[in-house]
Design a protein around this motif. Structure first.
Motif, PDB file in Angstrom:
ATOM      1  N   GLU A 659       0.496  -1.132  -0.063  1.00  0.00           N
ATOM      2  CA  GLU A 659      -0.476  -0.026  -0.134  1.00  0.00           C
ATOM      3  C   GLU A 659       1.410   1.307   0.570  1.00  0.00           C
ATOM      4  O   GLU A 659       0.343   2.192  -0.813  1.00  0.00           O
ATOM      5  N   GLN A 660       1.632   1.341   0.732  1.00  0.00           N
ATOM      6  CA  GLN A 660       2.821   2.614   0.601  1.00  0.00           C
ATOM      7  C   GLN A 660       3.531   2.916  -0.814  1.00  0.00           C
ATOM      8  O   GLN A 660       3.390   3.991  -1.168  1.00  0.00           O
ATOM      9  N   LEU A 661       3.616   1.148  -1.257  1.00  0.00           N
ATOM     10  CA  LEU A 661       4.981   2.195  -2.586  1.00  0.00           C
ATOM     11  C   LEU A 661       3.063   2.636  -3.759  1.00  0.00           C
ATOM     12  O   LEU A 661       3.775   3.129  -4.374  1.00  0.00           O
ATOM     13  N   GLN A 662       2.176   2.087  -3.422  1.00  0.00           N
ATOM     14  CA  GLN A 662       0.666   2.162  -3.969  1.00  0.00           C
ATOM     15  C   GLN A 662       0.532   4.188  -3.930  1.00  0.00           C
ATOM     16  O   GLN A 662       0.516   5.005  -5.124  1.00  0.00           O
ATOM     17  N   THR A 663       0.827   4.100  -2.920  1.00  0.00           N
ATOM     18  CA  THR A 663       0.717   5.589  -2.444  1.00  0.00           C
ATOM     19  C   THR A 663       1.504   6.401  -2.958  1.00  0.00           C
ATOM     20  O   THR A 663       1.136   7.681  -3.627  1.00  0.00           O
ATOM     21  N   LEU A 664       2.887   5.555  -2.583  1.00  0.00           N
ATOM     22  CA  LEU A 664       4.278   6.587  -3.280  1.00  0.00           C
ATOM     23  C   LEU A 664       3.478   6.781  -4.941  1.00  0.00           C
ATOM     24  O   LEU A 664       4.096   8.008  -5.174  1.00  0.00           O
ATOM     25  N   LEU A 665       3.806   6.071  -5.978  1.00  0.00           N
ATOM     26  CA  LEU A 665       3.443   6.053  -7.310  1.00  0.00           C
ATOM     27  C   LEU A 665       2.569   7.045  -7.134  1.00  0.00           C
ATOM     28  O   LEU A 665       2.503   7.892  -8.722  1.00  0.00           O
ATOM     29  N   THR A 666       0.896   7.136  -6.054  1.00  0.00           N
ATOM     30  CA  THR A 666       0.042   7.998  -6.807  1.00  0.00           C
ATOM     31  C   THR A 666       0.546   8.714  -6.714  1.00  0.00           C
ATOM     32  O   THR A 666      -0.170  10.455  -7.079  1.00  0.00           O
ATOM     33  N   VAL A 667       1.113   9.743  -5.405  1.00  0.00           N
ATOM     34  CA  VAL A 667       1.708  10.935  -4.782  1.00  0.00           C
ATOM     35  C   VAL A 667       2.608  11.703  -6.098  1.00  0.00           C
ATOM     36  O   VAL A 667       2.556  12.305  -6.313  1.00  0.00           O
ATOM     37  N   LYS A 786      15.788  -5.305 -16.529  1.00  0.00           N
ATOM     38  CA  LYS A 786      14.641  -5.013 -17.181  1.00  0.00           C
ATOM     39  C   LYS A 786      13.291  -6.037 -16.461  1.00  0.00           C
ATOM     40  O   LYS A 786      12.392  -5.019 -16.896  1.00  0.00           O
ATOM     41  N   GLN A 787      12.792  -6.754 -16.014  1.00  0.00           N
ATOM     42  CA  GLN A 787      11.942  -7.196 -15.292  1.00  0.00           C
ATOM     43  C   GLN A 787      11.597  -5.920 -14.051  1.00  0.00           C
ATOM     44  O   GLN A 787      10.180  -5.249 -13.884  1.00  0.00           O
ATOM     45  N   LEU A 788      12.112  -4.957 -13.164  1.00  0.00           N
ATOM     46  CA  LEU A 788      12.050  -4.130 -12.583  1.00  0.00           C
ATOM     47  C   LEU A 788      11.425  -2.988 -12.939  1.00  0.00           C
ATOM     48  O   LEU A 788      10.411  -2.294 -13.149  1.00  0.00           O
ATOM     49  N   THR A 789      11.741  -2.269 -14.067  1.00  0.00           N
ATOM     50  CA  THR A 789      12.050  -1.159 -14.969  1.00  0.00           C
ATOM     51  C   THR A 789      10.536  -0.952 -15.409  1.00  0.00           C
ATOM     52  O   THR A 789       9.277  -0.731 -15.334  1.00  0.00           O
ATOM     53  N   HIS A 790       9.930  -3.173 -16.227  1.00  0.00           N
ATOM     54  CA  HIS A 790       8.830  -2.866 -16.983  1.00  0.00           C
ATOM     55  C   HIS A 790       7.451  -3.347 -15.844  1.00  0.00           C
ATOM     56  O   HIS A 790       6.507  -2.693 -16.055  1.00  0.00           O
ATOM     57  N   TRP A 791       8.145  -3.057 -14.111  1.00  0.00           N
ATOM     58  CA  TRP A 791       6.676  -3.743 -13.532  1.00  0.00           C
ATOM     59  C   TRP A 791       6.431  -2.595 -12.411  1.00  0.00           C
ATOM     60  O   TRP A 791       5.507  -2.077 -12.711  1.00  0.00           O
ATOM     61  N   MET A 792       7.558  -1.575 -12.820  1.00  0.00           N
ATOM     62  CA  MET A 792       7.729  -0.188 -11.659  1.00  0.00           C
ATOM     63  C   MET A 792       6.772   0.701 -13.334  1.00  0.00           C
ATOM     64  O   MET A 792       5.453   1.876 -12.913  1.00  0.00           O
ATOM     65  N   MET A 793       7.181   0.011 -13.770  1.00  0.00           N
ATOM     66  CA  MET A 793       5.830   1.206 -15.009  1.00  0.00           C
ATOM     67  C   MET A 793       4.789   1.350 -15.187  1.00  0.00           C
ATOM     68  O   MET A 793       3.417   1.705 -15.383  1.00  0.00           O
ATOM     69  N   SER A 794       4.463  -0.809 -14.733  1.00  0.00           N
ATOM     70  CA  SER A 794       2.819  -1.142 -14.831  1.00  0.00           C
ATOM     71  C   SER A 794       2.183  -1.102 -13.541  1.00  0.00           C
ATOM     72  O   SER A 794       1.368   0.245 -13.731  1.00  0.00           O
ATOM     73  N   ARG A 795       2.980  -0.222 -12.704  1.00  0.00           N
ATOM     74  CA  ARG A 795       2.258   0.040 -11.621  1.00  0.00           C
ATOM     75  C   ARG A 795       1.641   1.350 -11.507  1.00  0.00           C
ATOM     76  O   ARG A 795       1.296   1.999 -10.817  1.00  0.00           O
ATOM     77  N   SER A 796       2.967   2.113 -12.041  1.00  0.00           N
ATOM     78  CA  SER A 796       2.920   3.626 -12.258  1.00  0.00           C
ATOM     79  C   SER A 796       1.328   3.706 -12.939  1.00  0.00           C
ATOM     80  O   SER A 796       1.128   4.969 -12.938  1.00  0.00           O
ATOM     81  N   LYS A 797       1.612   3.268 -13.897  1.00  0.00           N
ATOM     82  CA  LYS A 797       0.681   3.236 -15.318  1.00  0.00           C
ATOM     83  C   LYS A 797      -0.809   2.468 -14.397  1.00  0.00           C
ATOM     84  O   LYS A 797      -2.157   2.857 -15.025  1.00  0.00           O
TER      85      LYS A 797
END
Length: 800
Positions: A659-667, A786-797
């Motif tokens: 939840e903290q990660l999702q809040t971070l990416l939302t903020v 590569k996996q990390l970057t793709h996952w972070m981009m996906s979570r950001s969207k």
């Protein structure tokens, strides 16, 4: 996202004109398009551009004052008068003086030369020098690259009975000196058709008027001064420089040959770029740190031994000059930072320092202008007298000579061009001088003037860039001011490799790919960009084409001048040592490319992180993880600036929950660059995404070992032996079983509950949290880049 340093503008030539030029001049369509983009409209103009001969140069007698000057010089020769050549100490002045020495020798004249010392005397004519000339019996002075502003000094020469012929190219003041003759194409009443001659070009026109056809090798000296003084390589300058370079490739001047060899330039391949970046700095170093007479001697000596000695001396002076410049630049940047901090800079930056070598302040001004892209004045202050001598460099939006004219009352002397100028004043006038510049610039400059523009000639693909195409570009040389080396843009090229090269890794080498075609790119001084160009990055690049020759192999190469990656990026620096120090370094080195001043840079961390964060990174926006809110501001900067305008986010610690990660990416949903610099965990602490079969196996094992109370530590140890799961993972499994009332925990003991009520695993909050946390840590801590970057981009969207 990497921001480009410049606003890119692509020339869009009129294709009908380009087609006509290609056909009538028998050049490639690519070269024809470049010519059309540079304003060539018809075949005759094109022929002169490509093949202009000295026959196309203008009649020197079209220049005002020439008809008076030539008879006076001839009379001096006939009467054996003693002539003084009075020059300047920069490369143009050195070249002009050297050319006049060759002219005086050719004419058999009785002559002397005088070049003022830059630090001790300063620019221009000086009365004490006129007194010395009078004592030497001088009755005629010919100035070169100076004199057009010397109203009082020439009046004094007239009183001494000395005639003065001024040859100059600087901007004329409103009041002109009463010289015997004034030769300057920029005088408003002068009908000479080409106004862009260097000082040495004007001196050459005088030689032409006197001789008709001066020796061709003198054009080598004309080429040096014209290129060094950044004069436009168009029109007559192009003709003079082109023929000068042709002659230089078989030069008979021992000084020029020695200077080229010391600079590592192959004499038979010399070009305008070599003159600008190898010869000119060494010649200028003579006048900056010593006396320009040493460079004049080099360009006029006939002794190979003296030429070699002098060339190496100039090389040593140039190295010393580089060190002096770097020290003053750092001092000046410190002053600017202390004075303005993170606030808005004034329209003109003025810095002054005691003891600064006035011979290099112009170079310092250029470097500060490059850093901040606004007009700059740098002055050296004599601590004993309080006298200041300085140089100015400007941007296209501000004519610095006009700006100086507007505050002339605060200066003792000034002169120059729209883009560069020099001045002297007393330190008591510094405040008024600076205020006057600010007031003038404030009325002229607009926001758009502070955005540097780089004009490109074409957009290409890598497959377009062949050795044959690059060889065709040589037809457009010599290159310099107003006829720059062609620049191209290549879009959406993939970085196959990025590495730092050279001493201390200061330079950058890229291997770019489009489809199956590859191209090497080199950028000097941009080695730090390798940190943010991982393999697979798609970039747009702007640069100049060249051919790299090595061990008999010839390959195309791009000399990179600007780069951008116009999309969001995640940079993987997990587990990096000393992350706080690295963050400070990145912010300093990458600011132009990430646009990350302190108020646009954020760091997120846990409350348990090192206290050095707040003490060393206090200017940045600090955020901390919070169990209830997700993330919260942790200093005044974060409170004031918020998260909407953040350019770079540094993740210093892994979030404690998904939840903290999702809040971070939302903020920080709009932040274009994320640096992951959090520490990694040892495999023995790894969490696995739980499965039902896994929990079923663990349930059975627990039933067999905890029918009666057992120490929780012993339970975890025995389960580790049987499952190889981490202690951390097993502790969270026990949380799930306790919540589902499958076990009971009390005072460090675990008891299995027989025949518990059946409940689905996902009914447990701990099970859901463990699933989400394990997935998050699987990517943040253990996935490859590569996996990390793709996952972070996906979570950001918002896609999980």
């Amino acid at each position: 996202m990497l921001f480009s340093k410049y606003k890119w503008q692509v020339q869009r030539p009129e294709m009908q004109t380009a087609s006509m030029l290609a056909k009538e001049l028998s050049v490639s369509p690519f070269v024809a398009a470049l010519m059309a983009g540079r304003g060539i409209r018809d075949s005759e103009e094109g022929r002169q551009f490509l093949n202009g001969s000295l026959e196309h140069s203008h009649d020197p007698y079209l220049m005002q004052g020439m008809a008076e000057a030539v008879p006076r010089i001839r009379k001096a020769l006939e009467d054996q008068e003693h002539i003084l050549i009075y020059g300047d100490y920069d490369a143009d002045g050195v070249s002009s003086t050297s050319l006049m020495i060759h002219l005086m020798r050719h004419l058999g004249a009785s002559y002397d030369i005088y070049i003022p010392h830059r630090s001790n005397e300063g620019y221009g004519l000086h009365n004490h020098a006129l007194d010395w000339a009078h004592q030497q019996g001088v009755s005629l002075i010919i100035t070169v690259d100076t004199g057009i502003s010397a109203v009082d000094q020439i009046a004094y020469a007239n009183q001494l009975g000395i005639d003065v012929i001024v040859t100059d190219h600087h901007e004329p003041p409103e009041q002109l000196p009463e010289a015997y003759a004034l030769i300057n194409p920029k005088i408003p009443t002068c009908p000479y058709p080409f106004k862009g001659l260097a000082g040495v070009g004007v001196a050459y026109k005088l030689a032409q008027a006197l001789l008709g056809d001066p020796p061709k090798e003198w054009l080598e000296i004309v080429a040096i001064g014209t290129i060094a003084d950044l004069m436009p390589l168009i029109g007559e300058n192009r003709i003079l420089v082109k023929h000068g370079i042709d002659s230089m490739r078989q030069t008979r001047f021992v000084g020029i040959r020695s200077l080229l060899e010391v600079g590592g330039v192959e004499v038979d391949k010399v070009n305008a770029v070599n003159i600008a970046f190898s010869m000119a700095p060494r010649i200028n170093a003579s006048g900056r740190l010593d006396h320009a007479g040493r460079a004049v001697t080099l360009l006029t000596t006939e002794s190979p031994e003296d030429a070699d000695r002098l060339a190496w001396e100039l090389d040593g002076l140039n190295k010393e000059r580089q060190q002096v410049v770097e020290l003053i630049v750092q001092e000046a940047l410190g002053m600017i930072g202390e004075r303005y901090g993170a606030g808005e800079l004034p329209p003109v930056i003025v810095v002054a320092g005691e003891g600064w070598n006035v011979g290099v302040v112009g170079i310092v001004a250029s470097k500060i202008l490059e850093r901040f892209y606004r007009p700059v004045v740098v002055l050296g202050i004599d601590p004993e007298t309080g006298n200041c001598k300085g140089s100015a460099r400007s941007i296209p939006g501000l004519d610095i000579y006009e700006a100086l004219c507007a505050c002339r009352d605060s200066m003792d002397h000034f002169g120059g061009h729209p883009s560069a100028a020099g001045m002297s004043l007393h330190r008591d006038q510094l405040a008024a001088f600076e205020q006057g510049l600010h007031e003038f610039a404030g009325q002229v400059l607009r926001e758009e003037h502070f955005v540097p523009v780089c004009e490109a000639d074409a957009e290409c693909t890598i497959s377009d860039v062949t050795i044959e195409v690059i060889e065709q570009l040589d037809q457009l040389g010599p290159f310099g001011m107003a006829n720059a080396v062609p620049k191209i843009i290549i879009r959406e090229a993939m970085v196959k490799e990025a590495k730092k090269i050279g001493k201390e890794g200061k330079h950058l080498k890229l291997r770019l790919q489009q489809n199956q075609e590859q191209l090497d790119a080199i950028s000097f001084g941009m080695g730090h960009l390798a940190d943010i160009l991982p393999e697979g990055t798609k970039v747009d690049v702007l640069g100049e084409l060249s051919i790299n020759e090595w061990n008999g192999s010839r390959k195309t190469q791009l000399m990179l001048q600007d780069i951008s990656a116009p999309y969001r990026q995640v940079f993987d620096y997990r587990g990096i040592q000393q992350p706080v120090e690295e963050i400070k370094r990145w912010r300093t080195e990458l600011e132009p490319h990430l646009r990350c001043p302190a108020h646009r840079s954020a760091i997120v961390y846990t409350r348990e992180s090192s206290p050095e964060i707040k003490s060393q990174l206090y200017e940045m926006c600090l955020w901390v993880y919070d169990r209830n809110a997700g993330v919260l501001p942790d200093n005044d900067a974060a409170e004031e600036h918020g998260a909407d305008d953040i350019s770079v986010l540094f993740v210093l610690d892994v979030p404690e929950t998904a939840e903290q990660l999702q809040t971070l990416l939302t903020v920080f949903q709009s932040v274009p660059n994320i640096f992951l610099v959090h520490p990694t965990r040892m495999p023995r602490e790894k969490l696995l995404i739980p499965s039902r079969d896994q929990f079923k196996q663990l349930y059975i094992l627990l039933a067999g070992m905890a029918a009666s109370p057992v120490s929780e530590n012993e339970v975890i140890a025995r389960l580790r032996q049987k499952t190889a799961l981490s202690s951390r993972m097993l502790a969270k499994v026990l949380d799930v079983f306790e919540e589902l009332v499958f076990i009971e925990r009390s005072k460090g003991l675990v008891t299995f509950i027989p025949k518990p009520e059946k409940k689905p695993l996902d009914a447990s909050r701990h099970f859901r949290e463990l699933s989400e946390l394990a997935e998050m840590e699987q990517h943040l801590l253990h996935a490859d880049t590569k996996q990390l970057t793709h996952w972070m981009m996906s979570r950001s969207k918002g896609v999980s």
